[in-house]
Design a protein around this motif. Structure first.
Motif, mmCIF file in Angstrom:
data_model
loop_
_atom_site.group_PDB
_atom_site.id
_atom_site.type_symbol
_atom_site.label_atom_id
_atom_site.label_comp_id
_atom_site.label_asym_id
_atom_site.label_seq_id
_atom_site.Cartn_x
_atom_site.Cartn_y
_atom_site.Cartn_z
ATOM 1 N N ARG A 71 0.854 -1.188 0.000
ATOM 2 C CA ARG A 71 0.000 0.000 0.000
ATOM 3 C C ARG A 71 0.889 1.236 0.000
ATOM 4 N NH1 ARG A 71 -2.629 -3.313 3.785
ATOM 5 N NH2 ARG A 71 -4.662 -4.069 3.088
ATOM 6 N N LEU A 72 0.624 2.139 -0.910
ATOM 7 C CA LEU A 72 1.446 3.341 -1.010
ATOM 8 C C LEU A 72 1.089 4.332 0.088
ATOM 9 C CD1 LEU A 72 1.446 3.941 -4.872
ATOM 10 C CD2 LEU A 72 3.091 2.658 -3.486
ATOM 11 N N GLU A 73 2.109 4.956 0.624
ATOM 12 C CA GLU A 73 1.921 6.006 1.623
ATOM 13 C C GLU A 73 1.627 7.317 0.891
ATOM 14 O OE1 GLU A 73 4.545 8.394 5.019
ATOM 15 O OE2 GLU A 73 5.488 6.916 3.712
ATOM 16 N N LEU B 13 20.604 -0.155 -1.161
ATOM 17 C CA LEU B 13 19.321 -0.647 -1.665
ATOM 18 C C LEU B 13 18.621 -1.586 -0.694
ATOM 19 C CD1 LEU B 13 20.159 -1.225 -5.437
ATOM 20 C CD2 LEU B 13 18.816 0.623 -4.416
ATOM 21 N N ARG B 14 19.379 -2.302 0.133
ATOM 22 C CA ARG B 14 18.758 -3.185 1.126
ATOM 23 C C ARG B 14 18.480 -2.464 2.443
ATOM 24 N NH1 ARG B 14 22.105 -6.632 -1.847
ATOM 25 N NH2 ARG B 14 21.013 -8.474 -2.655
ATOM 26 N N SER B 15 18.712 -1.159 2.443
ATOM 27 C CA SER B 15 18.491 -0.375 3.668
ATOM 28 C C SER B 15 17.411 0.680 3.473
ATOM 29 C CB SER B 15 19.801 0.303 4.107
ATOM 30 O OG SER B 15 20.776 -0.654 4.443
ATOM 31 N N LEU B 16 16.525 0.449 2.534
ATOM 32 C CA LEU B 16 15.444 1.398 2.281
ATOM 33 C C LEU B 16 14.202 1.016 3.067
ATOM 34 C CD1 LEU B 16 15.699 1.819 -1.607
ATOM 35 C CD2 LEU B 16 16.617 3.346 0.152
ATOM 36 N N GLU B 17 13.561 2.005 3.663
ATOM 37 C CA GLU B 17 12.267 1.777 4.284
ATOM 38 C C GLU B 17 11.214 1.575 3.195
ATOM 39 O OE1 GLU B 17 10.907 4.587 7.123
ATOM 40 O OE2 GLU B 17 12.777 4.620 8.261
ATOM 41 N N ARG B 18 10.045 1.111 3.586
ATOM 42 C CA ARG B 18 8.932 1.058 2.641
ATOM 43 C C ARG B 18 8.591 2.462 2.163
ATOM 44 N NH1 ARG B 18 4.069 -3.160 3.604
ATOM 45 N NH2 ARG B 18 5.283 -5.089 3.424
ATOM 46 N N ASN B 19 8.172 2.563 0.912
ATOM 47 C CA ASN B 19 7.768 3.843 0.332
ATOM 48 C C ASN B 19 8.879 4.896 0.426
ATOM 49 O OD1 ASN B 19 4.761 3.438 -0.340
ATOM 50 N ND2 ASN B 19 4.877 2.769 1.801
ATOM 51 N N ASN C 86 8.782 -2.516 -2.583
ATOM 52 C CA ASN C 86 8.074 -1.994 -1.410
ATOM 53 C C ASN C 86 7.599 -0.560 -1.574
ATOM 54 O OD1 ASN C 86 8.430 -4.431 0.076
ATOM 55 N ND2 ASN C 86 10.520 -3.816 0.560
ATOM 56 N N GLY C 87 7.120 -0.227 -2.775
ATOM 57 C CA GLY C 87 6.521 1.082 -2.984
ATOM 58 C C GLY C 87 7.496 2.228 -3.133
ATOM 59 N N SER C 88 8.777 1.932 -3.309
ATOM 60 C CA SER C 88 9.776 2.999 -3.438
ATOM 61 C C SER C 88 9.810 3.538 -4.862
ATOM 62 C CB SER C 88 11.163 2.490 -3.035
ATOM 63 O OG SER C 88 11.177 2.143 -1.659
ATOM 64 N N THR C 89 10.238 4.780 -4.999
ATOM 65 C CA THR C 89 10.264 5.451 -6.297
ATOM 66 C C THR C 89 11.608 6.139 -6.511
ATOM 67 O OG1 THR C 89 9.420 7.566 -5.460
ATOM 68 C CG2 THR C 89 7.782 5.908 -6.097
ATOM 69 N N LEU D 296 5.045 -0.177 -9.694
ATOM 70 C CA LEU D 296 4.429 -0.179 -8.372
ATOM 71 C C LEU D 296 3.320 -1.212 -8.247
ATOM 72 C CD1 LEU D 296 4.379 3.666 -7.662
ATOM 73 C CD2 LEU D 296 5.970 1.948 -6.796
ATOM 74 N N GLY D 297 2.933 -1.850 -9.355
ATOM 75 C CA GLY D 297 2.028 -2.978 -9.309
ATOM 76 C C GLY D 297 0.622 -2.681 -8.856
ATOM 77 N N GLN D 298 0.140 -1.474 -9.080
ATOM 78 C CA GLN D 298 -1.198 -1.103 -8.637
ATOM 79 C C GLN D 298 -1.656 0.141 -9.373
ATOM 80 O OE1 GLN D 298 -0.858 0.634 -4.428
ATOM 81 N NE2 GLN D 298 1.173 -0.256 -4.816
ATOM 82 N N GLY D 299 -2.950 0.411 -9.288
ATOM 83 C CA GLY D 299 -3.476 1.629 -9.860
ATOM 84 C C GLY D 299 -3.216 2.816 -8.946
ATOM 85 N N GLY D 300 -3.261 4.000 -9.534
ATOM 86 C CA GLY D 300 -3.129 5.216 -8.748
ATOM 87 C C GLY D 300 -4.483 5.714 -8.290
ATOM 88 N N LEU D 301 -4.486 6.774 -7.504
ATOM 89 C CA LEU D 301 -5.707 7.400 -7.018
ATOM 90 C C LEU D 301 -5.824 8.807 -7.606
ATOM 91 C CD1 LEU D 301 -5.608 6.430 -3.223
ATOM 92 C CD2 LEU D 301 -6.715 5.218 -5.126
ATOM 93 N N PRO D 302 -7.045 9.347 -7.671
ATOM 94 C CA PRO D 302 -7.182 10.737 -8.126
ATOM 95 C C PRO D 302 -6.289 11.697 -7.356
ATOM 96 C CG PRO D 302 -9.329 9.691 -8.062
ATOM 97 C CD PRO D 302 -8.362 8.698 -7.469
ATOM 98 N N GLN D 303 -6.065 11.429 -6.076
ATOM 99 C CA GLN D 303 -5.193 12.285 -5.277
ATOM 100 C C GLN D 303 -3.790 12.367 -5.864
ATOM 101 O OE1 GLN D 303 -4.589 10.970 -1.219
ATOM 102 N NE2 GLN D 303 -2.984 12.477 -0.823
ATOM 103 N N ASP D 304 -3.309 11.262 -6.449
ATOM 104 C CA ASP D 304 -1.957 11.258 -7.017
ATOM 105 C C ASP D 304 -1.838 12.255 -8.167
ATOM 106 O OD1 ASP D 304 -1.146 9.150 -5.290
ATOM 107 O OD2 ASP D 304 -2.092 7.707 -6.627
ATOM 108 N N VAL D 305 -2.852 12.309 -9.015
ATOM 109 C CA VAL D 305 -2.862 13.269 -10.112
ATOM 110 C C VAL D 305 -2.994 14.683 -9.564
ATOM 111 C CG1 VAL D 305 -4.006 13.954 -12.245
ATOM 112 C CG2 VAL D 305 -3.903 11.535 -11.607
ATOM 113 N N ALA D 306 -3.852 14.844 -8.568
ATOM 114 C CA ALA D 306 -4.080 16.162 -7.976
ATOM 115 C C ALA D 306 -2.820 16.726 -7.337
ATOM 116 C CB ALA D 306 -5.200 16.076 -6.942
#
Length: 450
Positions: free
Chosen positions: A28-30, A114-120, A158-161, A411-421
């Motif tokens: 789940r993306l933060e 790379l192995r020391s990254l938190e989620r998102n 894990n949701g990282s970008t 990221l393996g999932q759809g985005g939300l309108p908030q992401d575009v906003a």
């Protein structure tokens, strides 16, 4: 709508089963939430050359835990691989990599962390625009950053970008605004993107309300992505005017009342639409968001003239005509921001959408062509290209196609309108005049297109 696969994959039973079967396991993306005070909640690691030193000067405004790693002497605690804390954000300045032999510093810096990254976690690479470098070897090395960044973004888990920002000479003072977006949950569904920052005199005065005092118009605002854009602009301090077709009046009026804004019901394709719109905006505009759009999908062999004409009229011609009228009348003020809602279909194409893809590609072309002309008035114009976004429209897509759209991204999932906003609100900021004529994809690094 709910993504049941993500719900299952993140359950205790689902985690075991997904792991055993080797299935994708998107997290789940933060996302940004009201009350959050800082862009980064966790350790920020900085490394690299001169630009990294500049980032270090304002890093304490981004988070209360700043670390340095690799070459460069910054006033920050040294991070040690395997011993330091998990990282929530990383900035690496690669602008000093000017020869092929120096590119190994990318591996040397990123591999140990790379192995020391938190989620998102959110990572940003900084460089210099290759086209501005006179040395062909230096330009080649800086252009190599794009292939590296896009590829590493696809390897993150894990949701990282990860994004690449080419920083032009004189644009260094706009780094804070860009990193406040790209290192924060506001860019949760943006990854693998390459943008260029140019010099811009405008600055954000209050980061808690970066759009304070600015007047915005959002078309197609009654529901979905348009409504989310309006809500986010208001959250950031803007006063909004909402526009949609007369049939959407009830939804439009209710949203305007909730946001303490104004609303206009108008057919944007009508011959007298420009004059009516100008009359309704006597106080002028600082932010213009062309979100209104329609689809009429058919393969070209079955495309009717009515379907073709309607999509091109609403999606492309109306933004062109209305923007020109607002510019010529002075309604769109100097230093304004124009944001066009395009689509990854306009970049990669999509079966059954020749009309829609043409219209959205045309908007990207409009931004590119108009940018230098509008820049003379300090006005920026950019396109935002969403990928698969969870809306009422995508909820009606057949199950198999909907699942494919969700999973076919890094990221393996759809985005939300908030992401575009969030992307639109960032491009509407005063300092985002540093970006113009560009297309920002909000698609989770979809495998479609670049």
């Amino acid at each position: 709508m709910s993504d049941r696969y993500i719900d299952f994959a993140n359950s205790s039973i689902g985690q075991r089963l997904v792991g055993a079967l080797g299935l994708p396991s998107p997290v789940r993306l933060e996302r940004w939430q009201a009350g959050r005070l800082r862009p980064v909640e966790g350790p920020l690691l900085i490394g690299g050359g001169e630009l990294a030193g500049q980032v270090n000067r304002f890093a304490s405004k981004l988070t209360d835990a700043v670390f340095s790693y690799g070459p460069g002497s910054f006033n920050a605690t040294s991070w040690i691989p395997g011993q330091g804390p998990k990282l929530k954000a990383v900035v690496f300045d690669a602008s000093a990599l000017l020869h092929t032999d120096q590119l190994k510093q990318l591996r040397e810096f990123f591999q140990p962390l790379l192995r020391s990254l938190e989620r998102n976690a959110h990572l940003v690479v900084l460089g210099r625009p290759p086209e501005t470098l006179s040395d062909p070897f230096a330009a080649s090395a800086q252009r190599a950053l794009e292939g590296f960044s896009r590829s590493l973004a696809k390897e993150l888990r894990n949701g990282s970008t990860l994004q690449l920002l080419y920083v032009g000479e004189g644009a260094e003072d706009q780094l804070e605004g860009a990193l406040r977006f790209f290192l924060s949950p506001k860019s949760a569904y943006v990854s693998g993107q390459v943008l260029r920052l140019n010099a811009c005199a405008s600055q954000v005065q209050d980061w808690s309300r970066p759009l304070a005092g600015r007047k915005a118009l959002v078309t197609g605002a009654a529901r979905g992505i348009g409504a989310s854009i309006a809500e986010t602009l208001v959250r950031d301090g803007a006063h909004v005017t909402l526009l949609d077709v007369p049939a959407a009046r009830n939804d439009l009026e209710a949203l305007a009342a909730r946001l303490d804004g104004r609303f206009i019901t108008l057919d944007i394709c009508a011959e007298n639409a420009p004059a009516q719109l100008i009359e309704q905006l006597p106080d002028g505009l600082d932010i213009l968001v062309h979100n209104a759009g329609i689809t009429r999908d058919k393969t070209l062999a079955n495309m009717t003239p009515e379907f073709w004409d309607a999509v091109l009229a609403v999606n492309l011609n109306a933004p062109q005509v209305l923007t020109k009228a607002l510019l010529d009348s002075g309604t769109l003020r100097d230093d304004a921001r124009v944001i066009l809602l395009a689509s990854i279909s306009g970049i990669a194409g999509n079966r059954g959408q020749t009309n829609y893809a043409a219209s959205k590609a045309g908007l990207i072309g409009l931004a590119q062509a108009w940018a230098p002309l509008l820049g003379e008035r300090g006005i920026s114009i950019n396109a935002v290209a969403p990928g698969f976004i969870e809306t009422q429209m995508t909820a009606h897509i057949p199950f198999a196609l909907r699942e494919a759209g969700r999973r076919m991204s890094s990221l393996g999932q759809g985005g939300l309108p908030q992401d575009v906003a969030e992307a639109v609100a960032w491009l509407g900021q005063p300092g985002s005049g540093a970006i113009s004529g560009q297309a920002l994809r909000v698609c989770g690094q979809s495998i479609l297109g670049a």
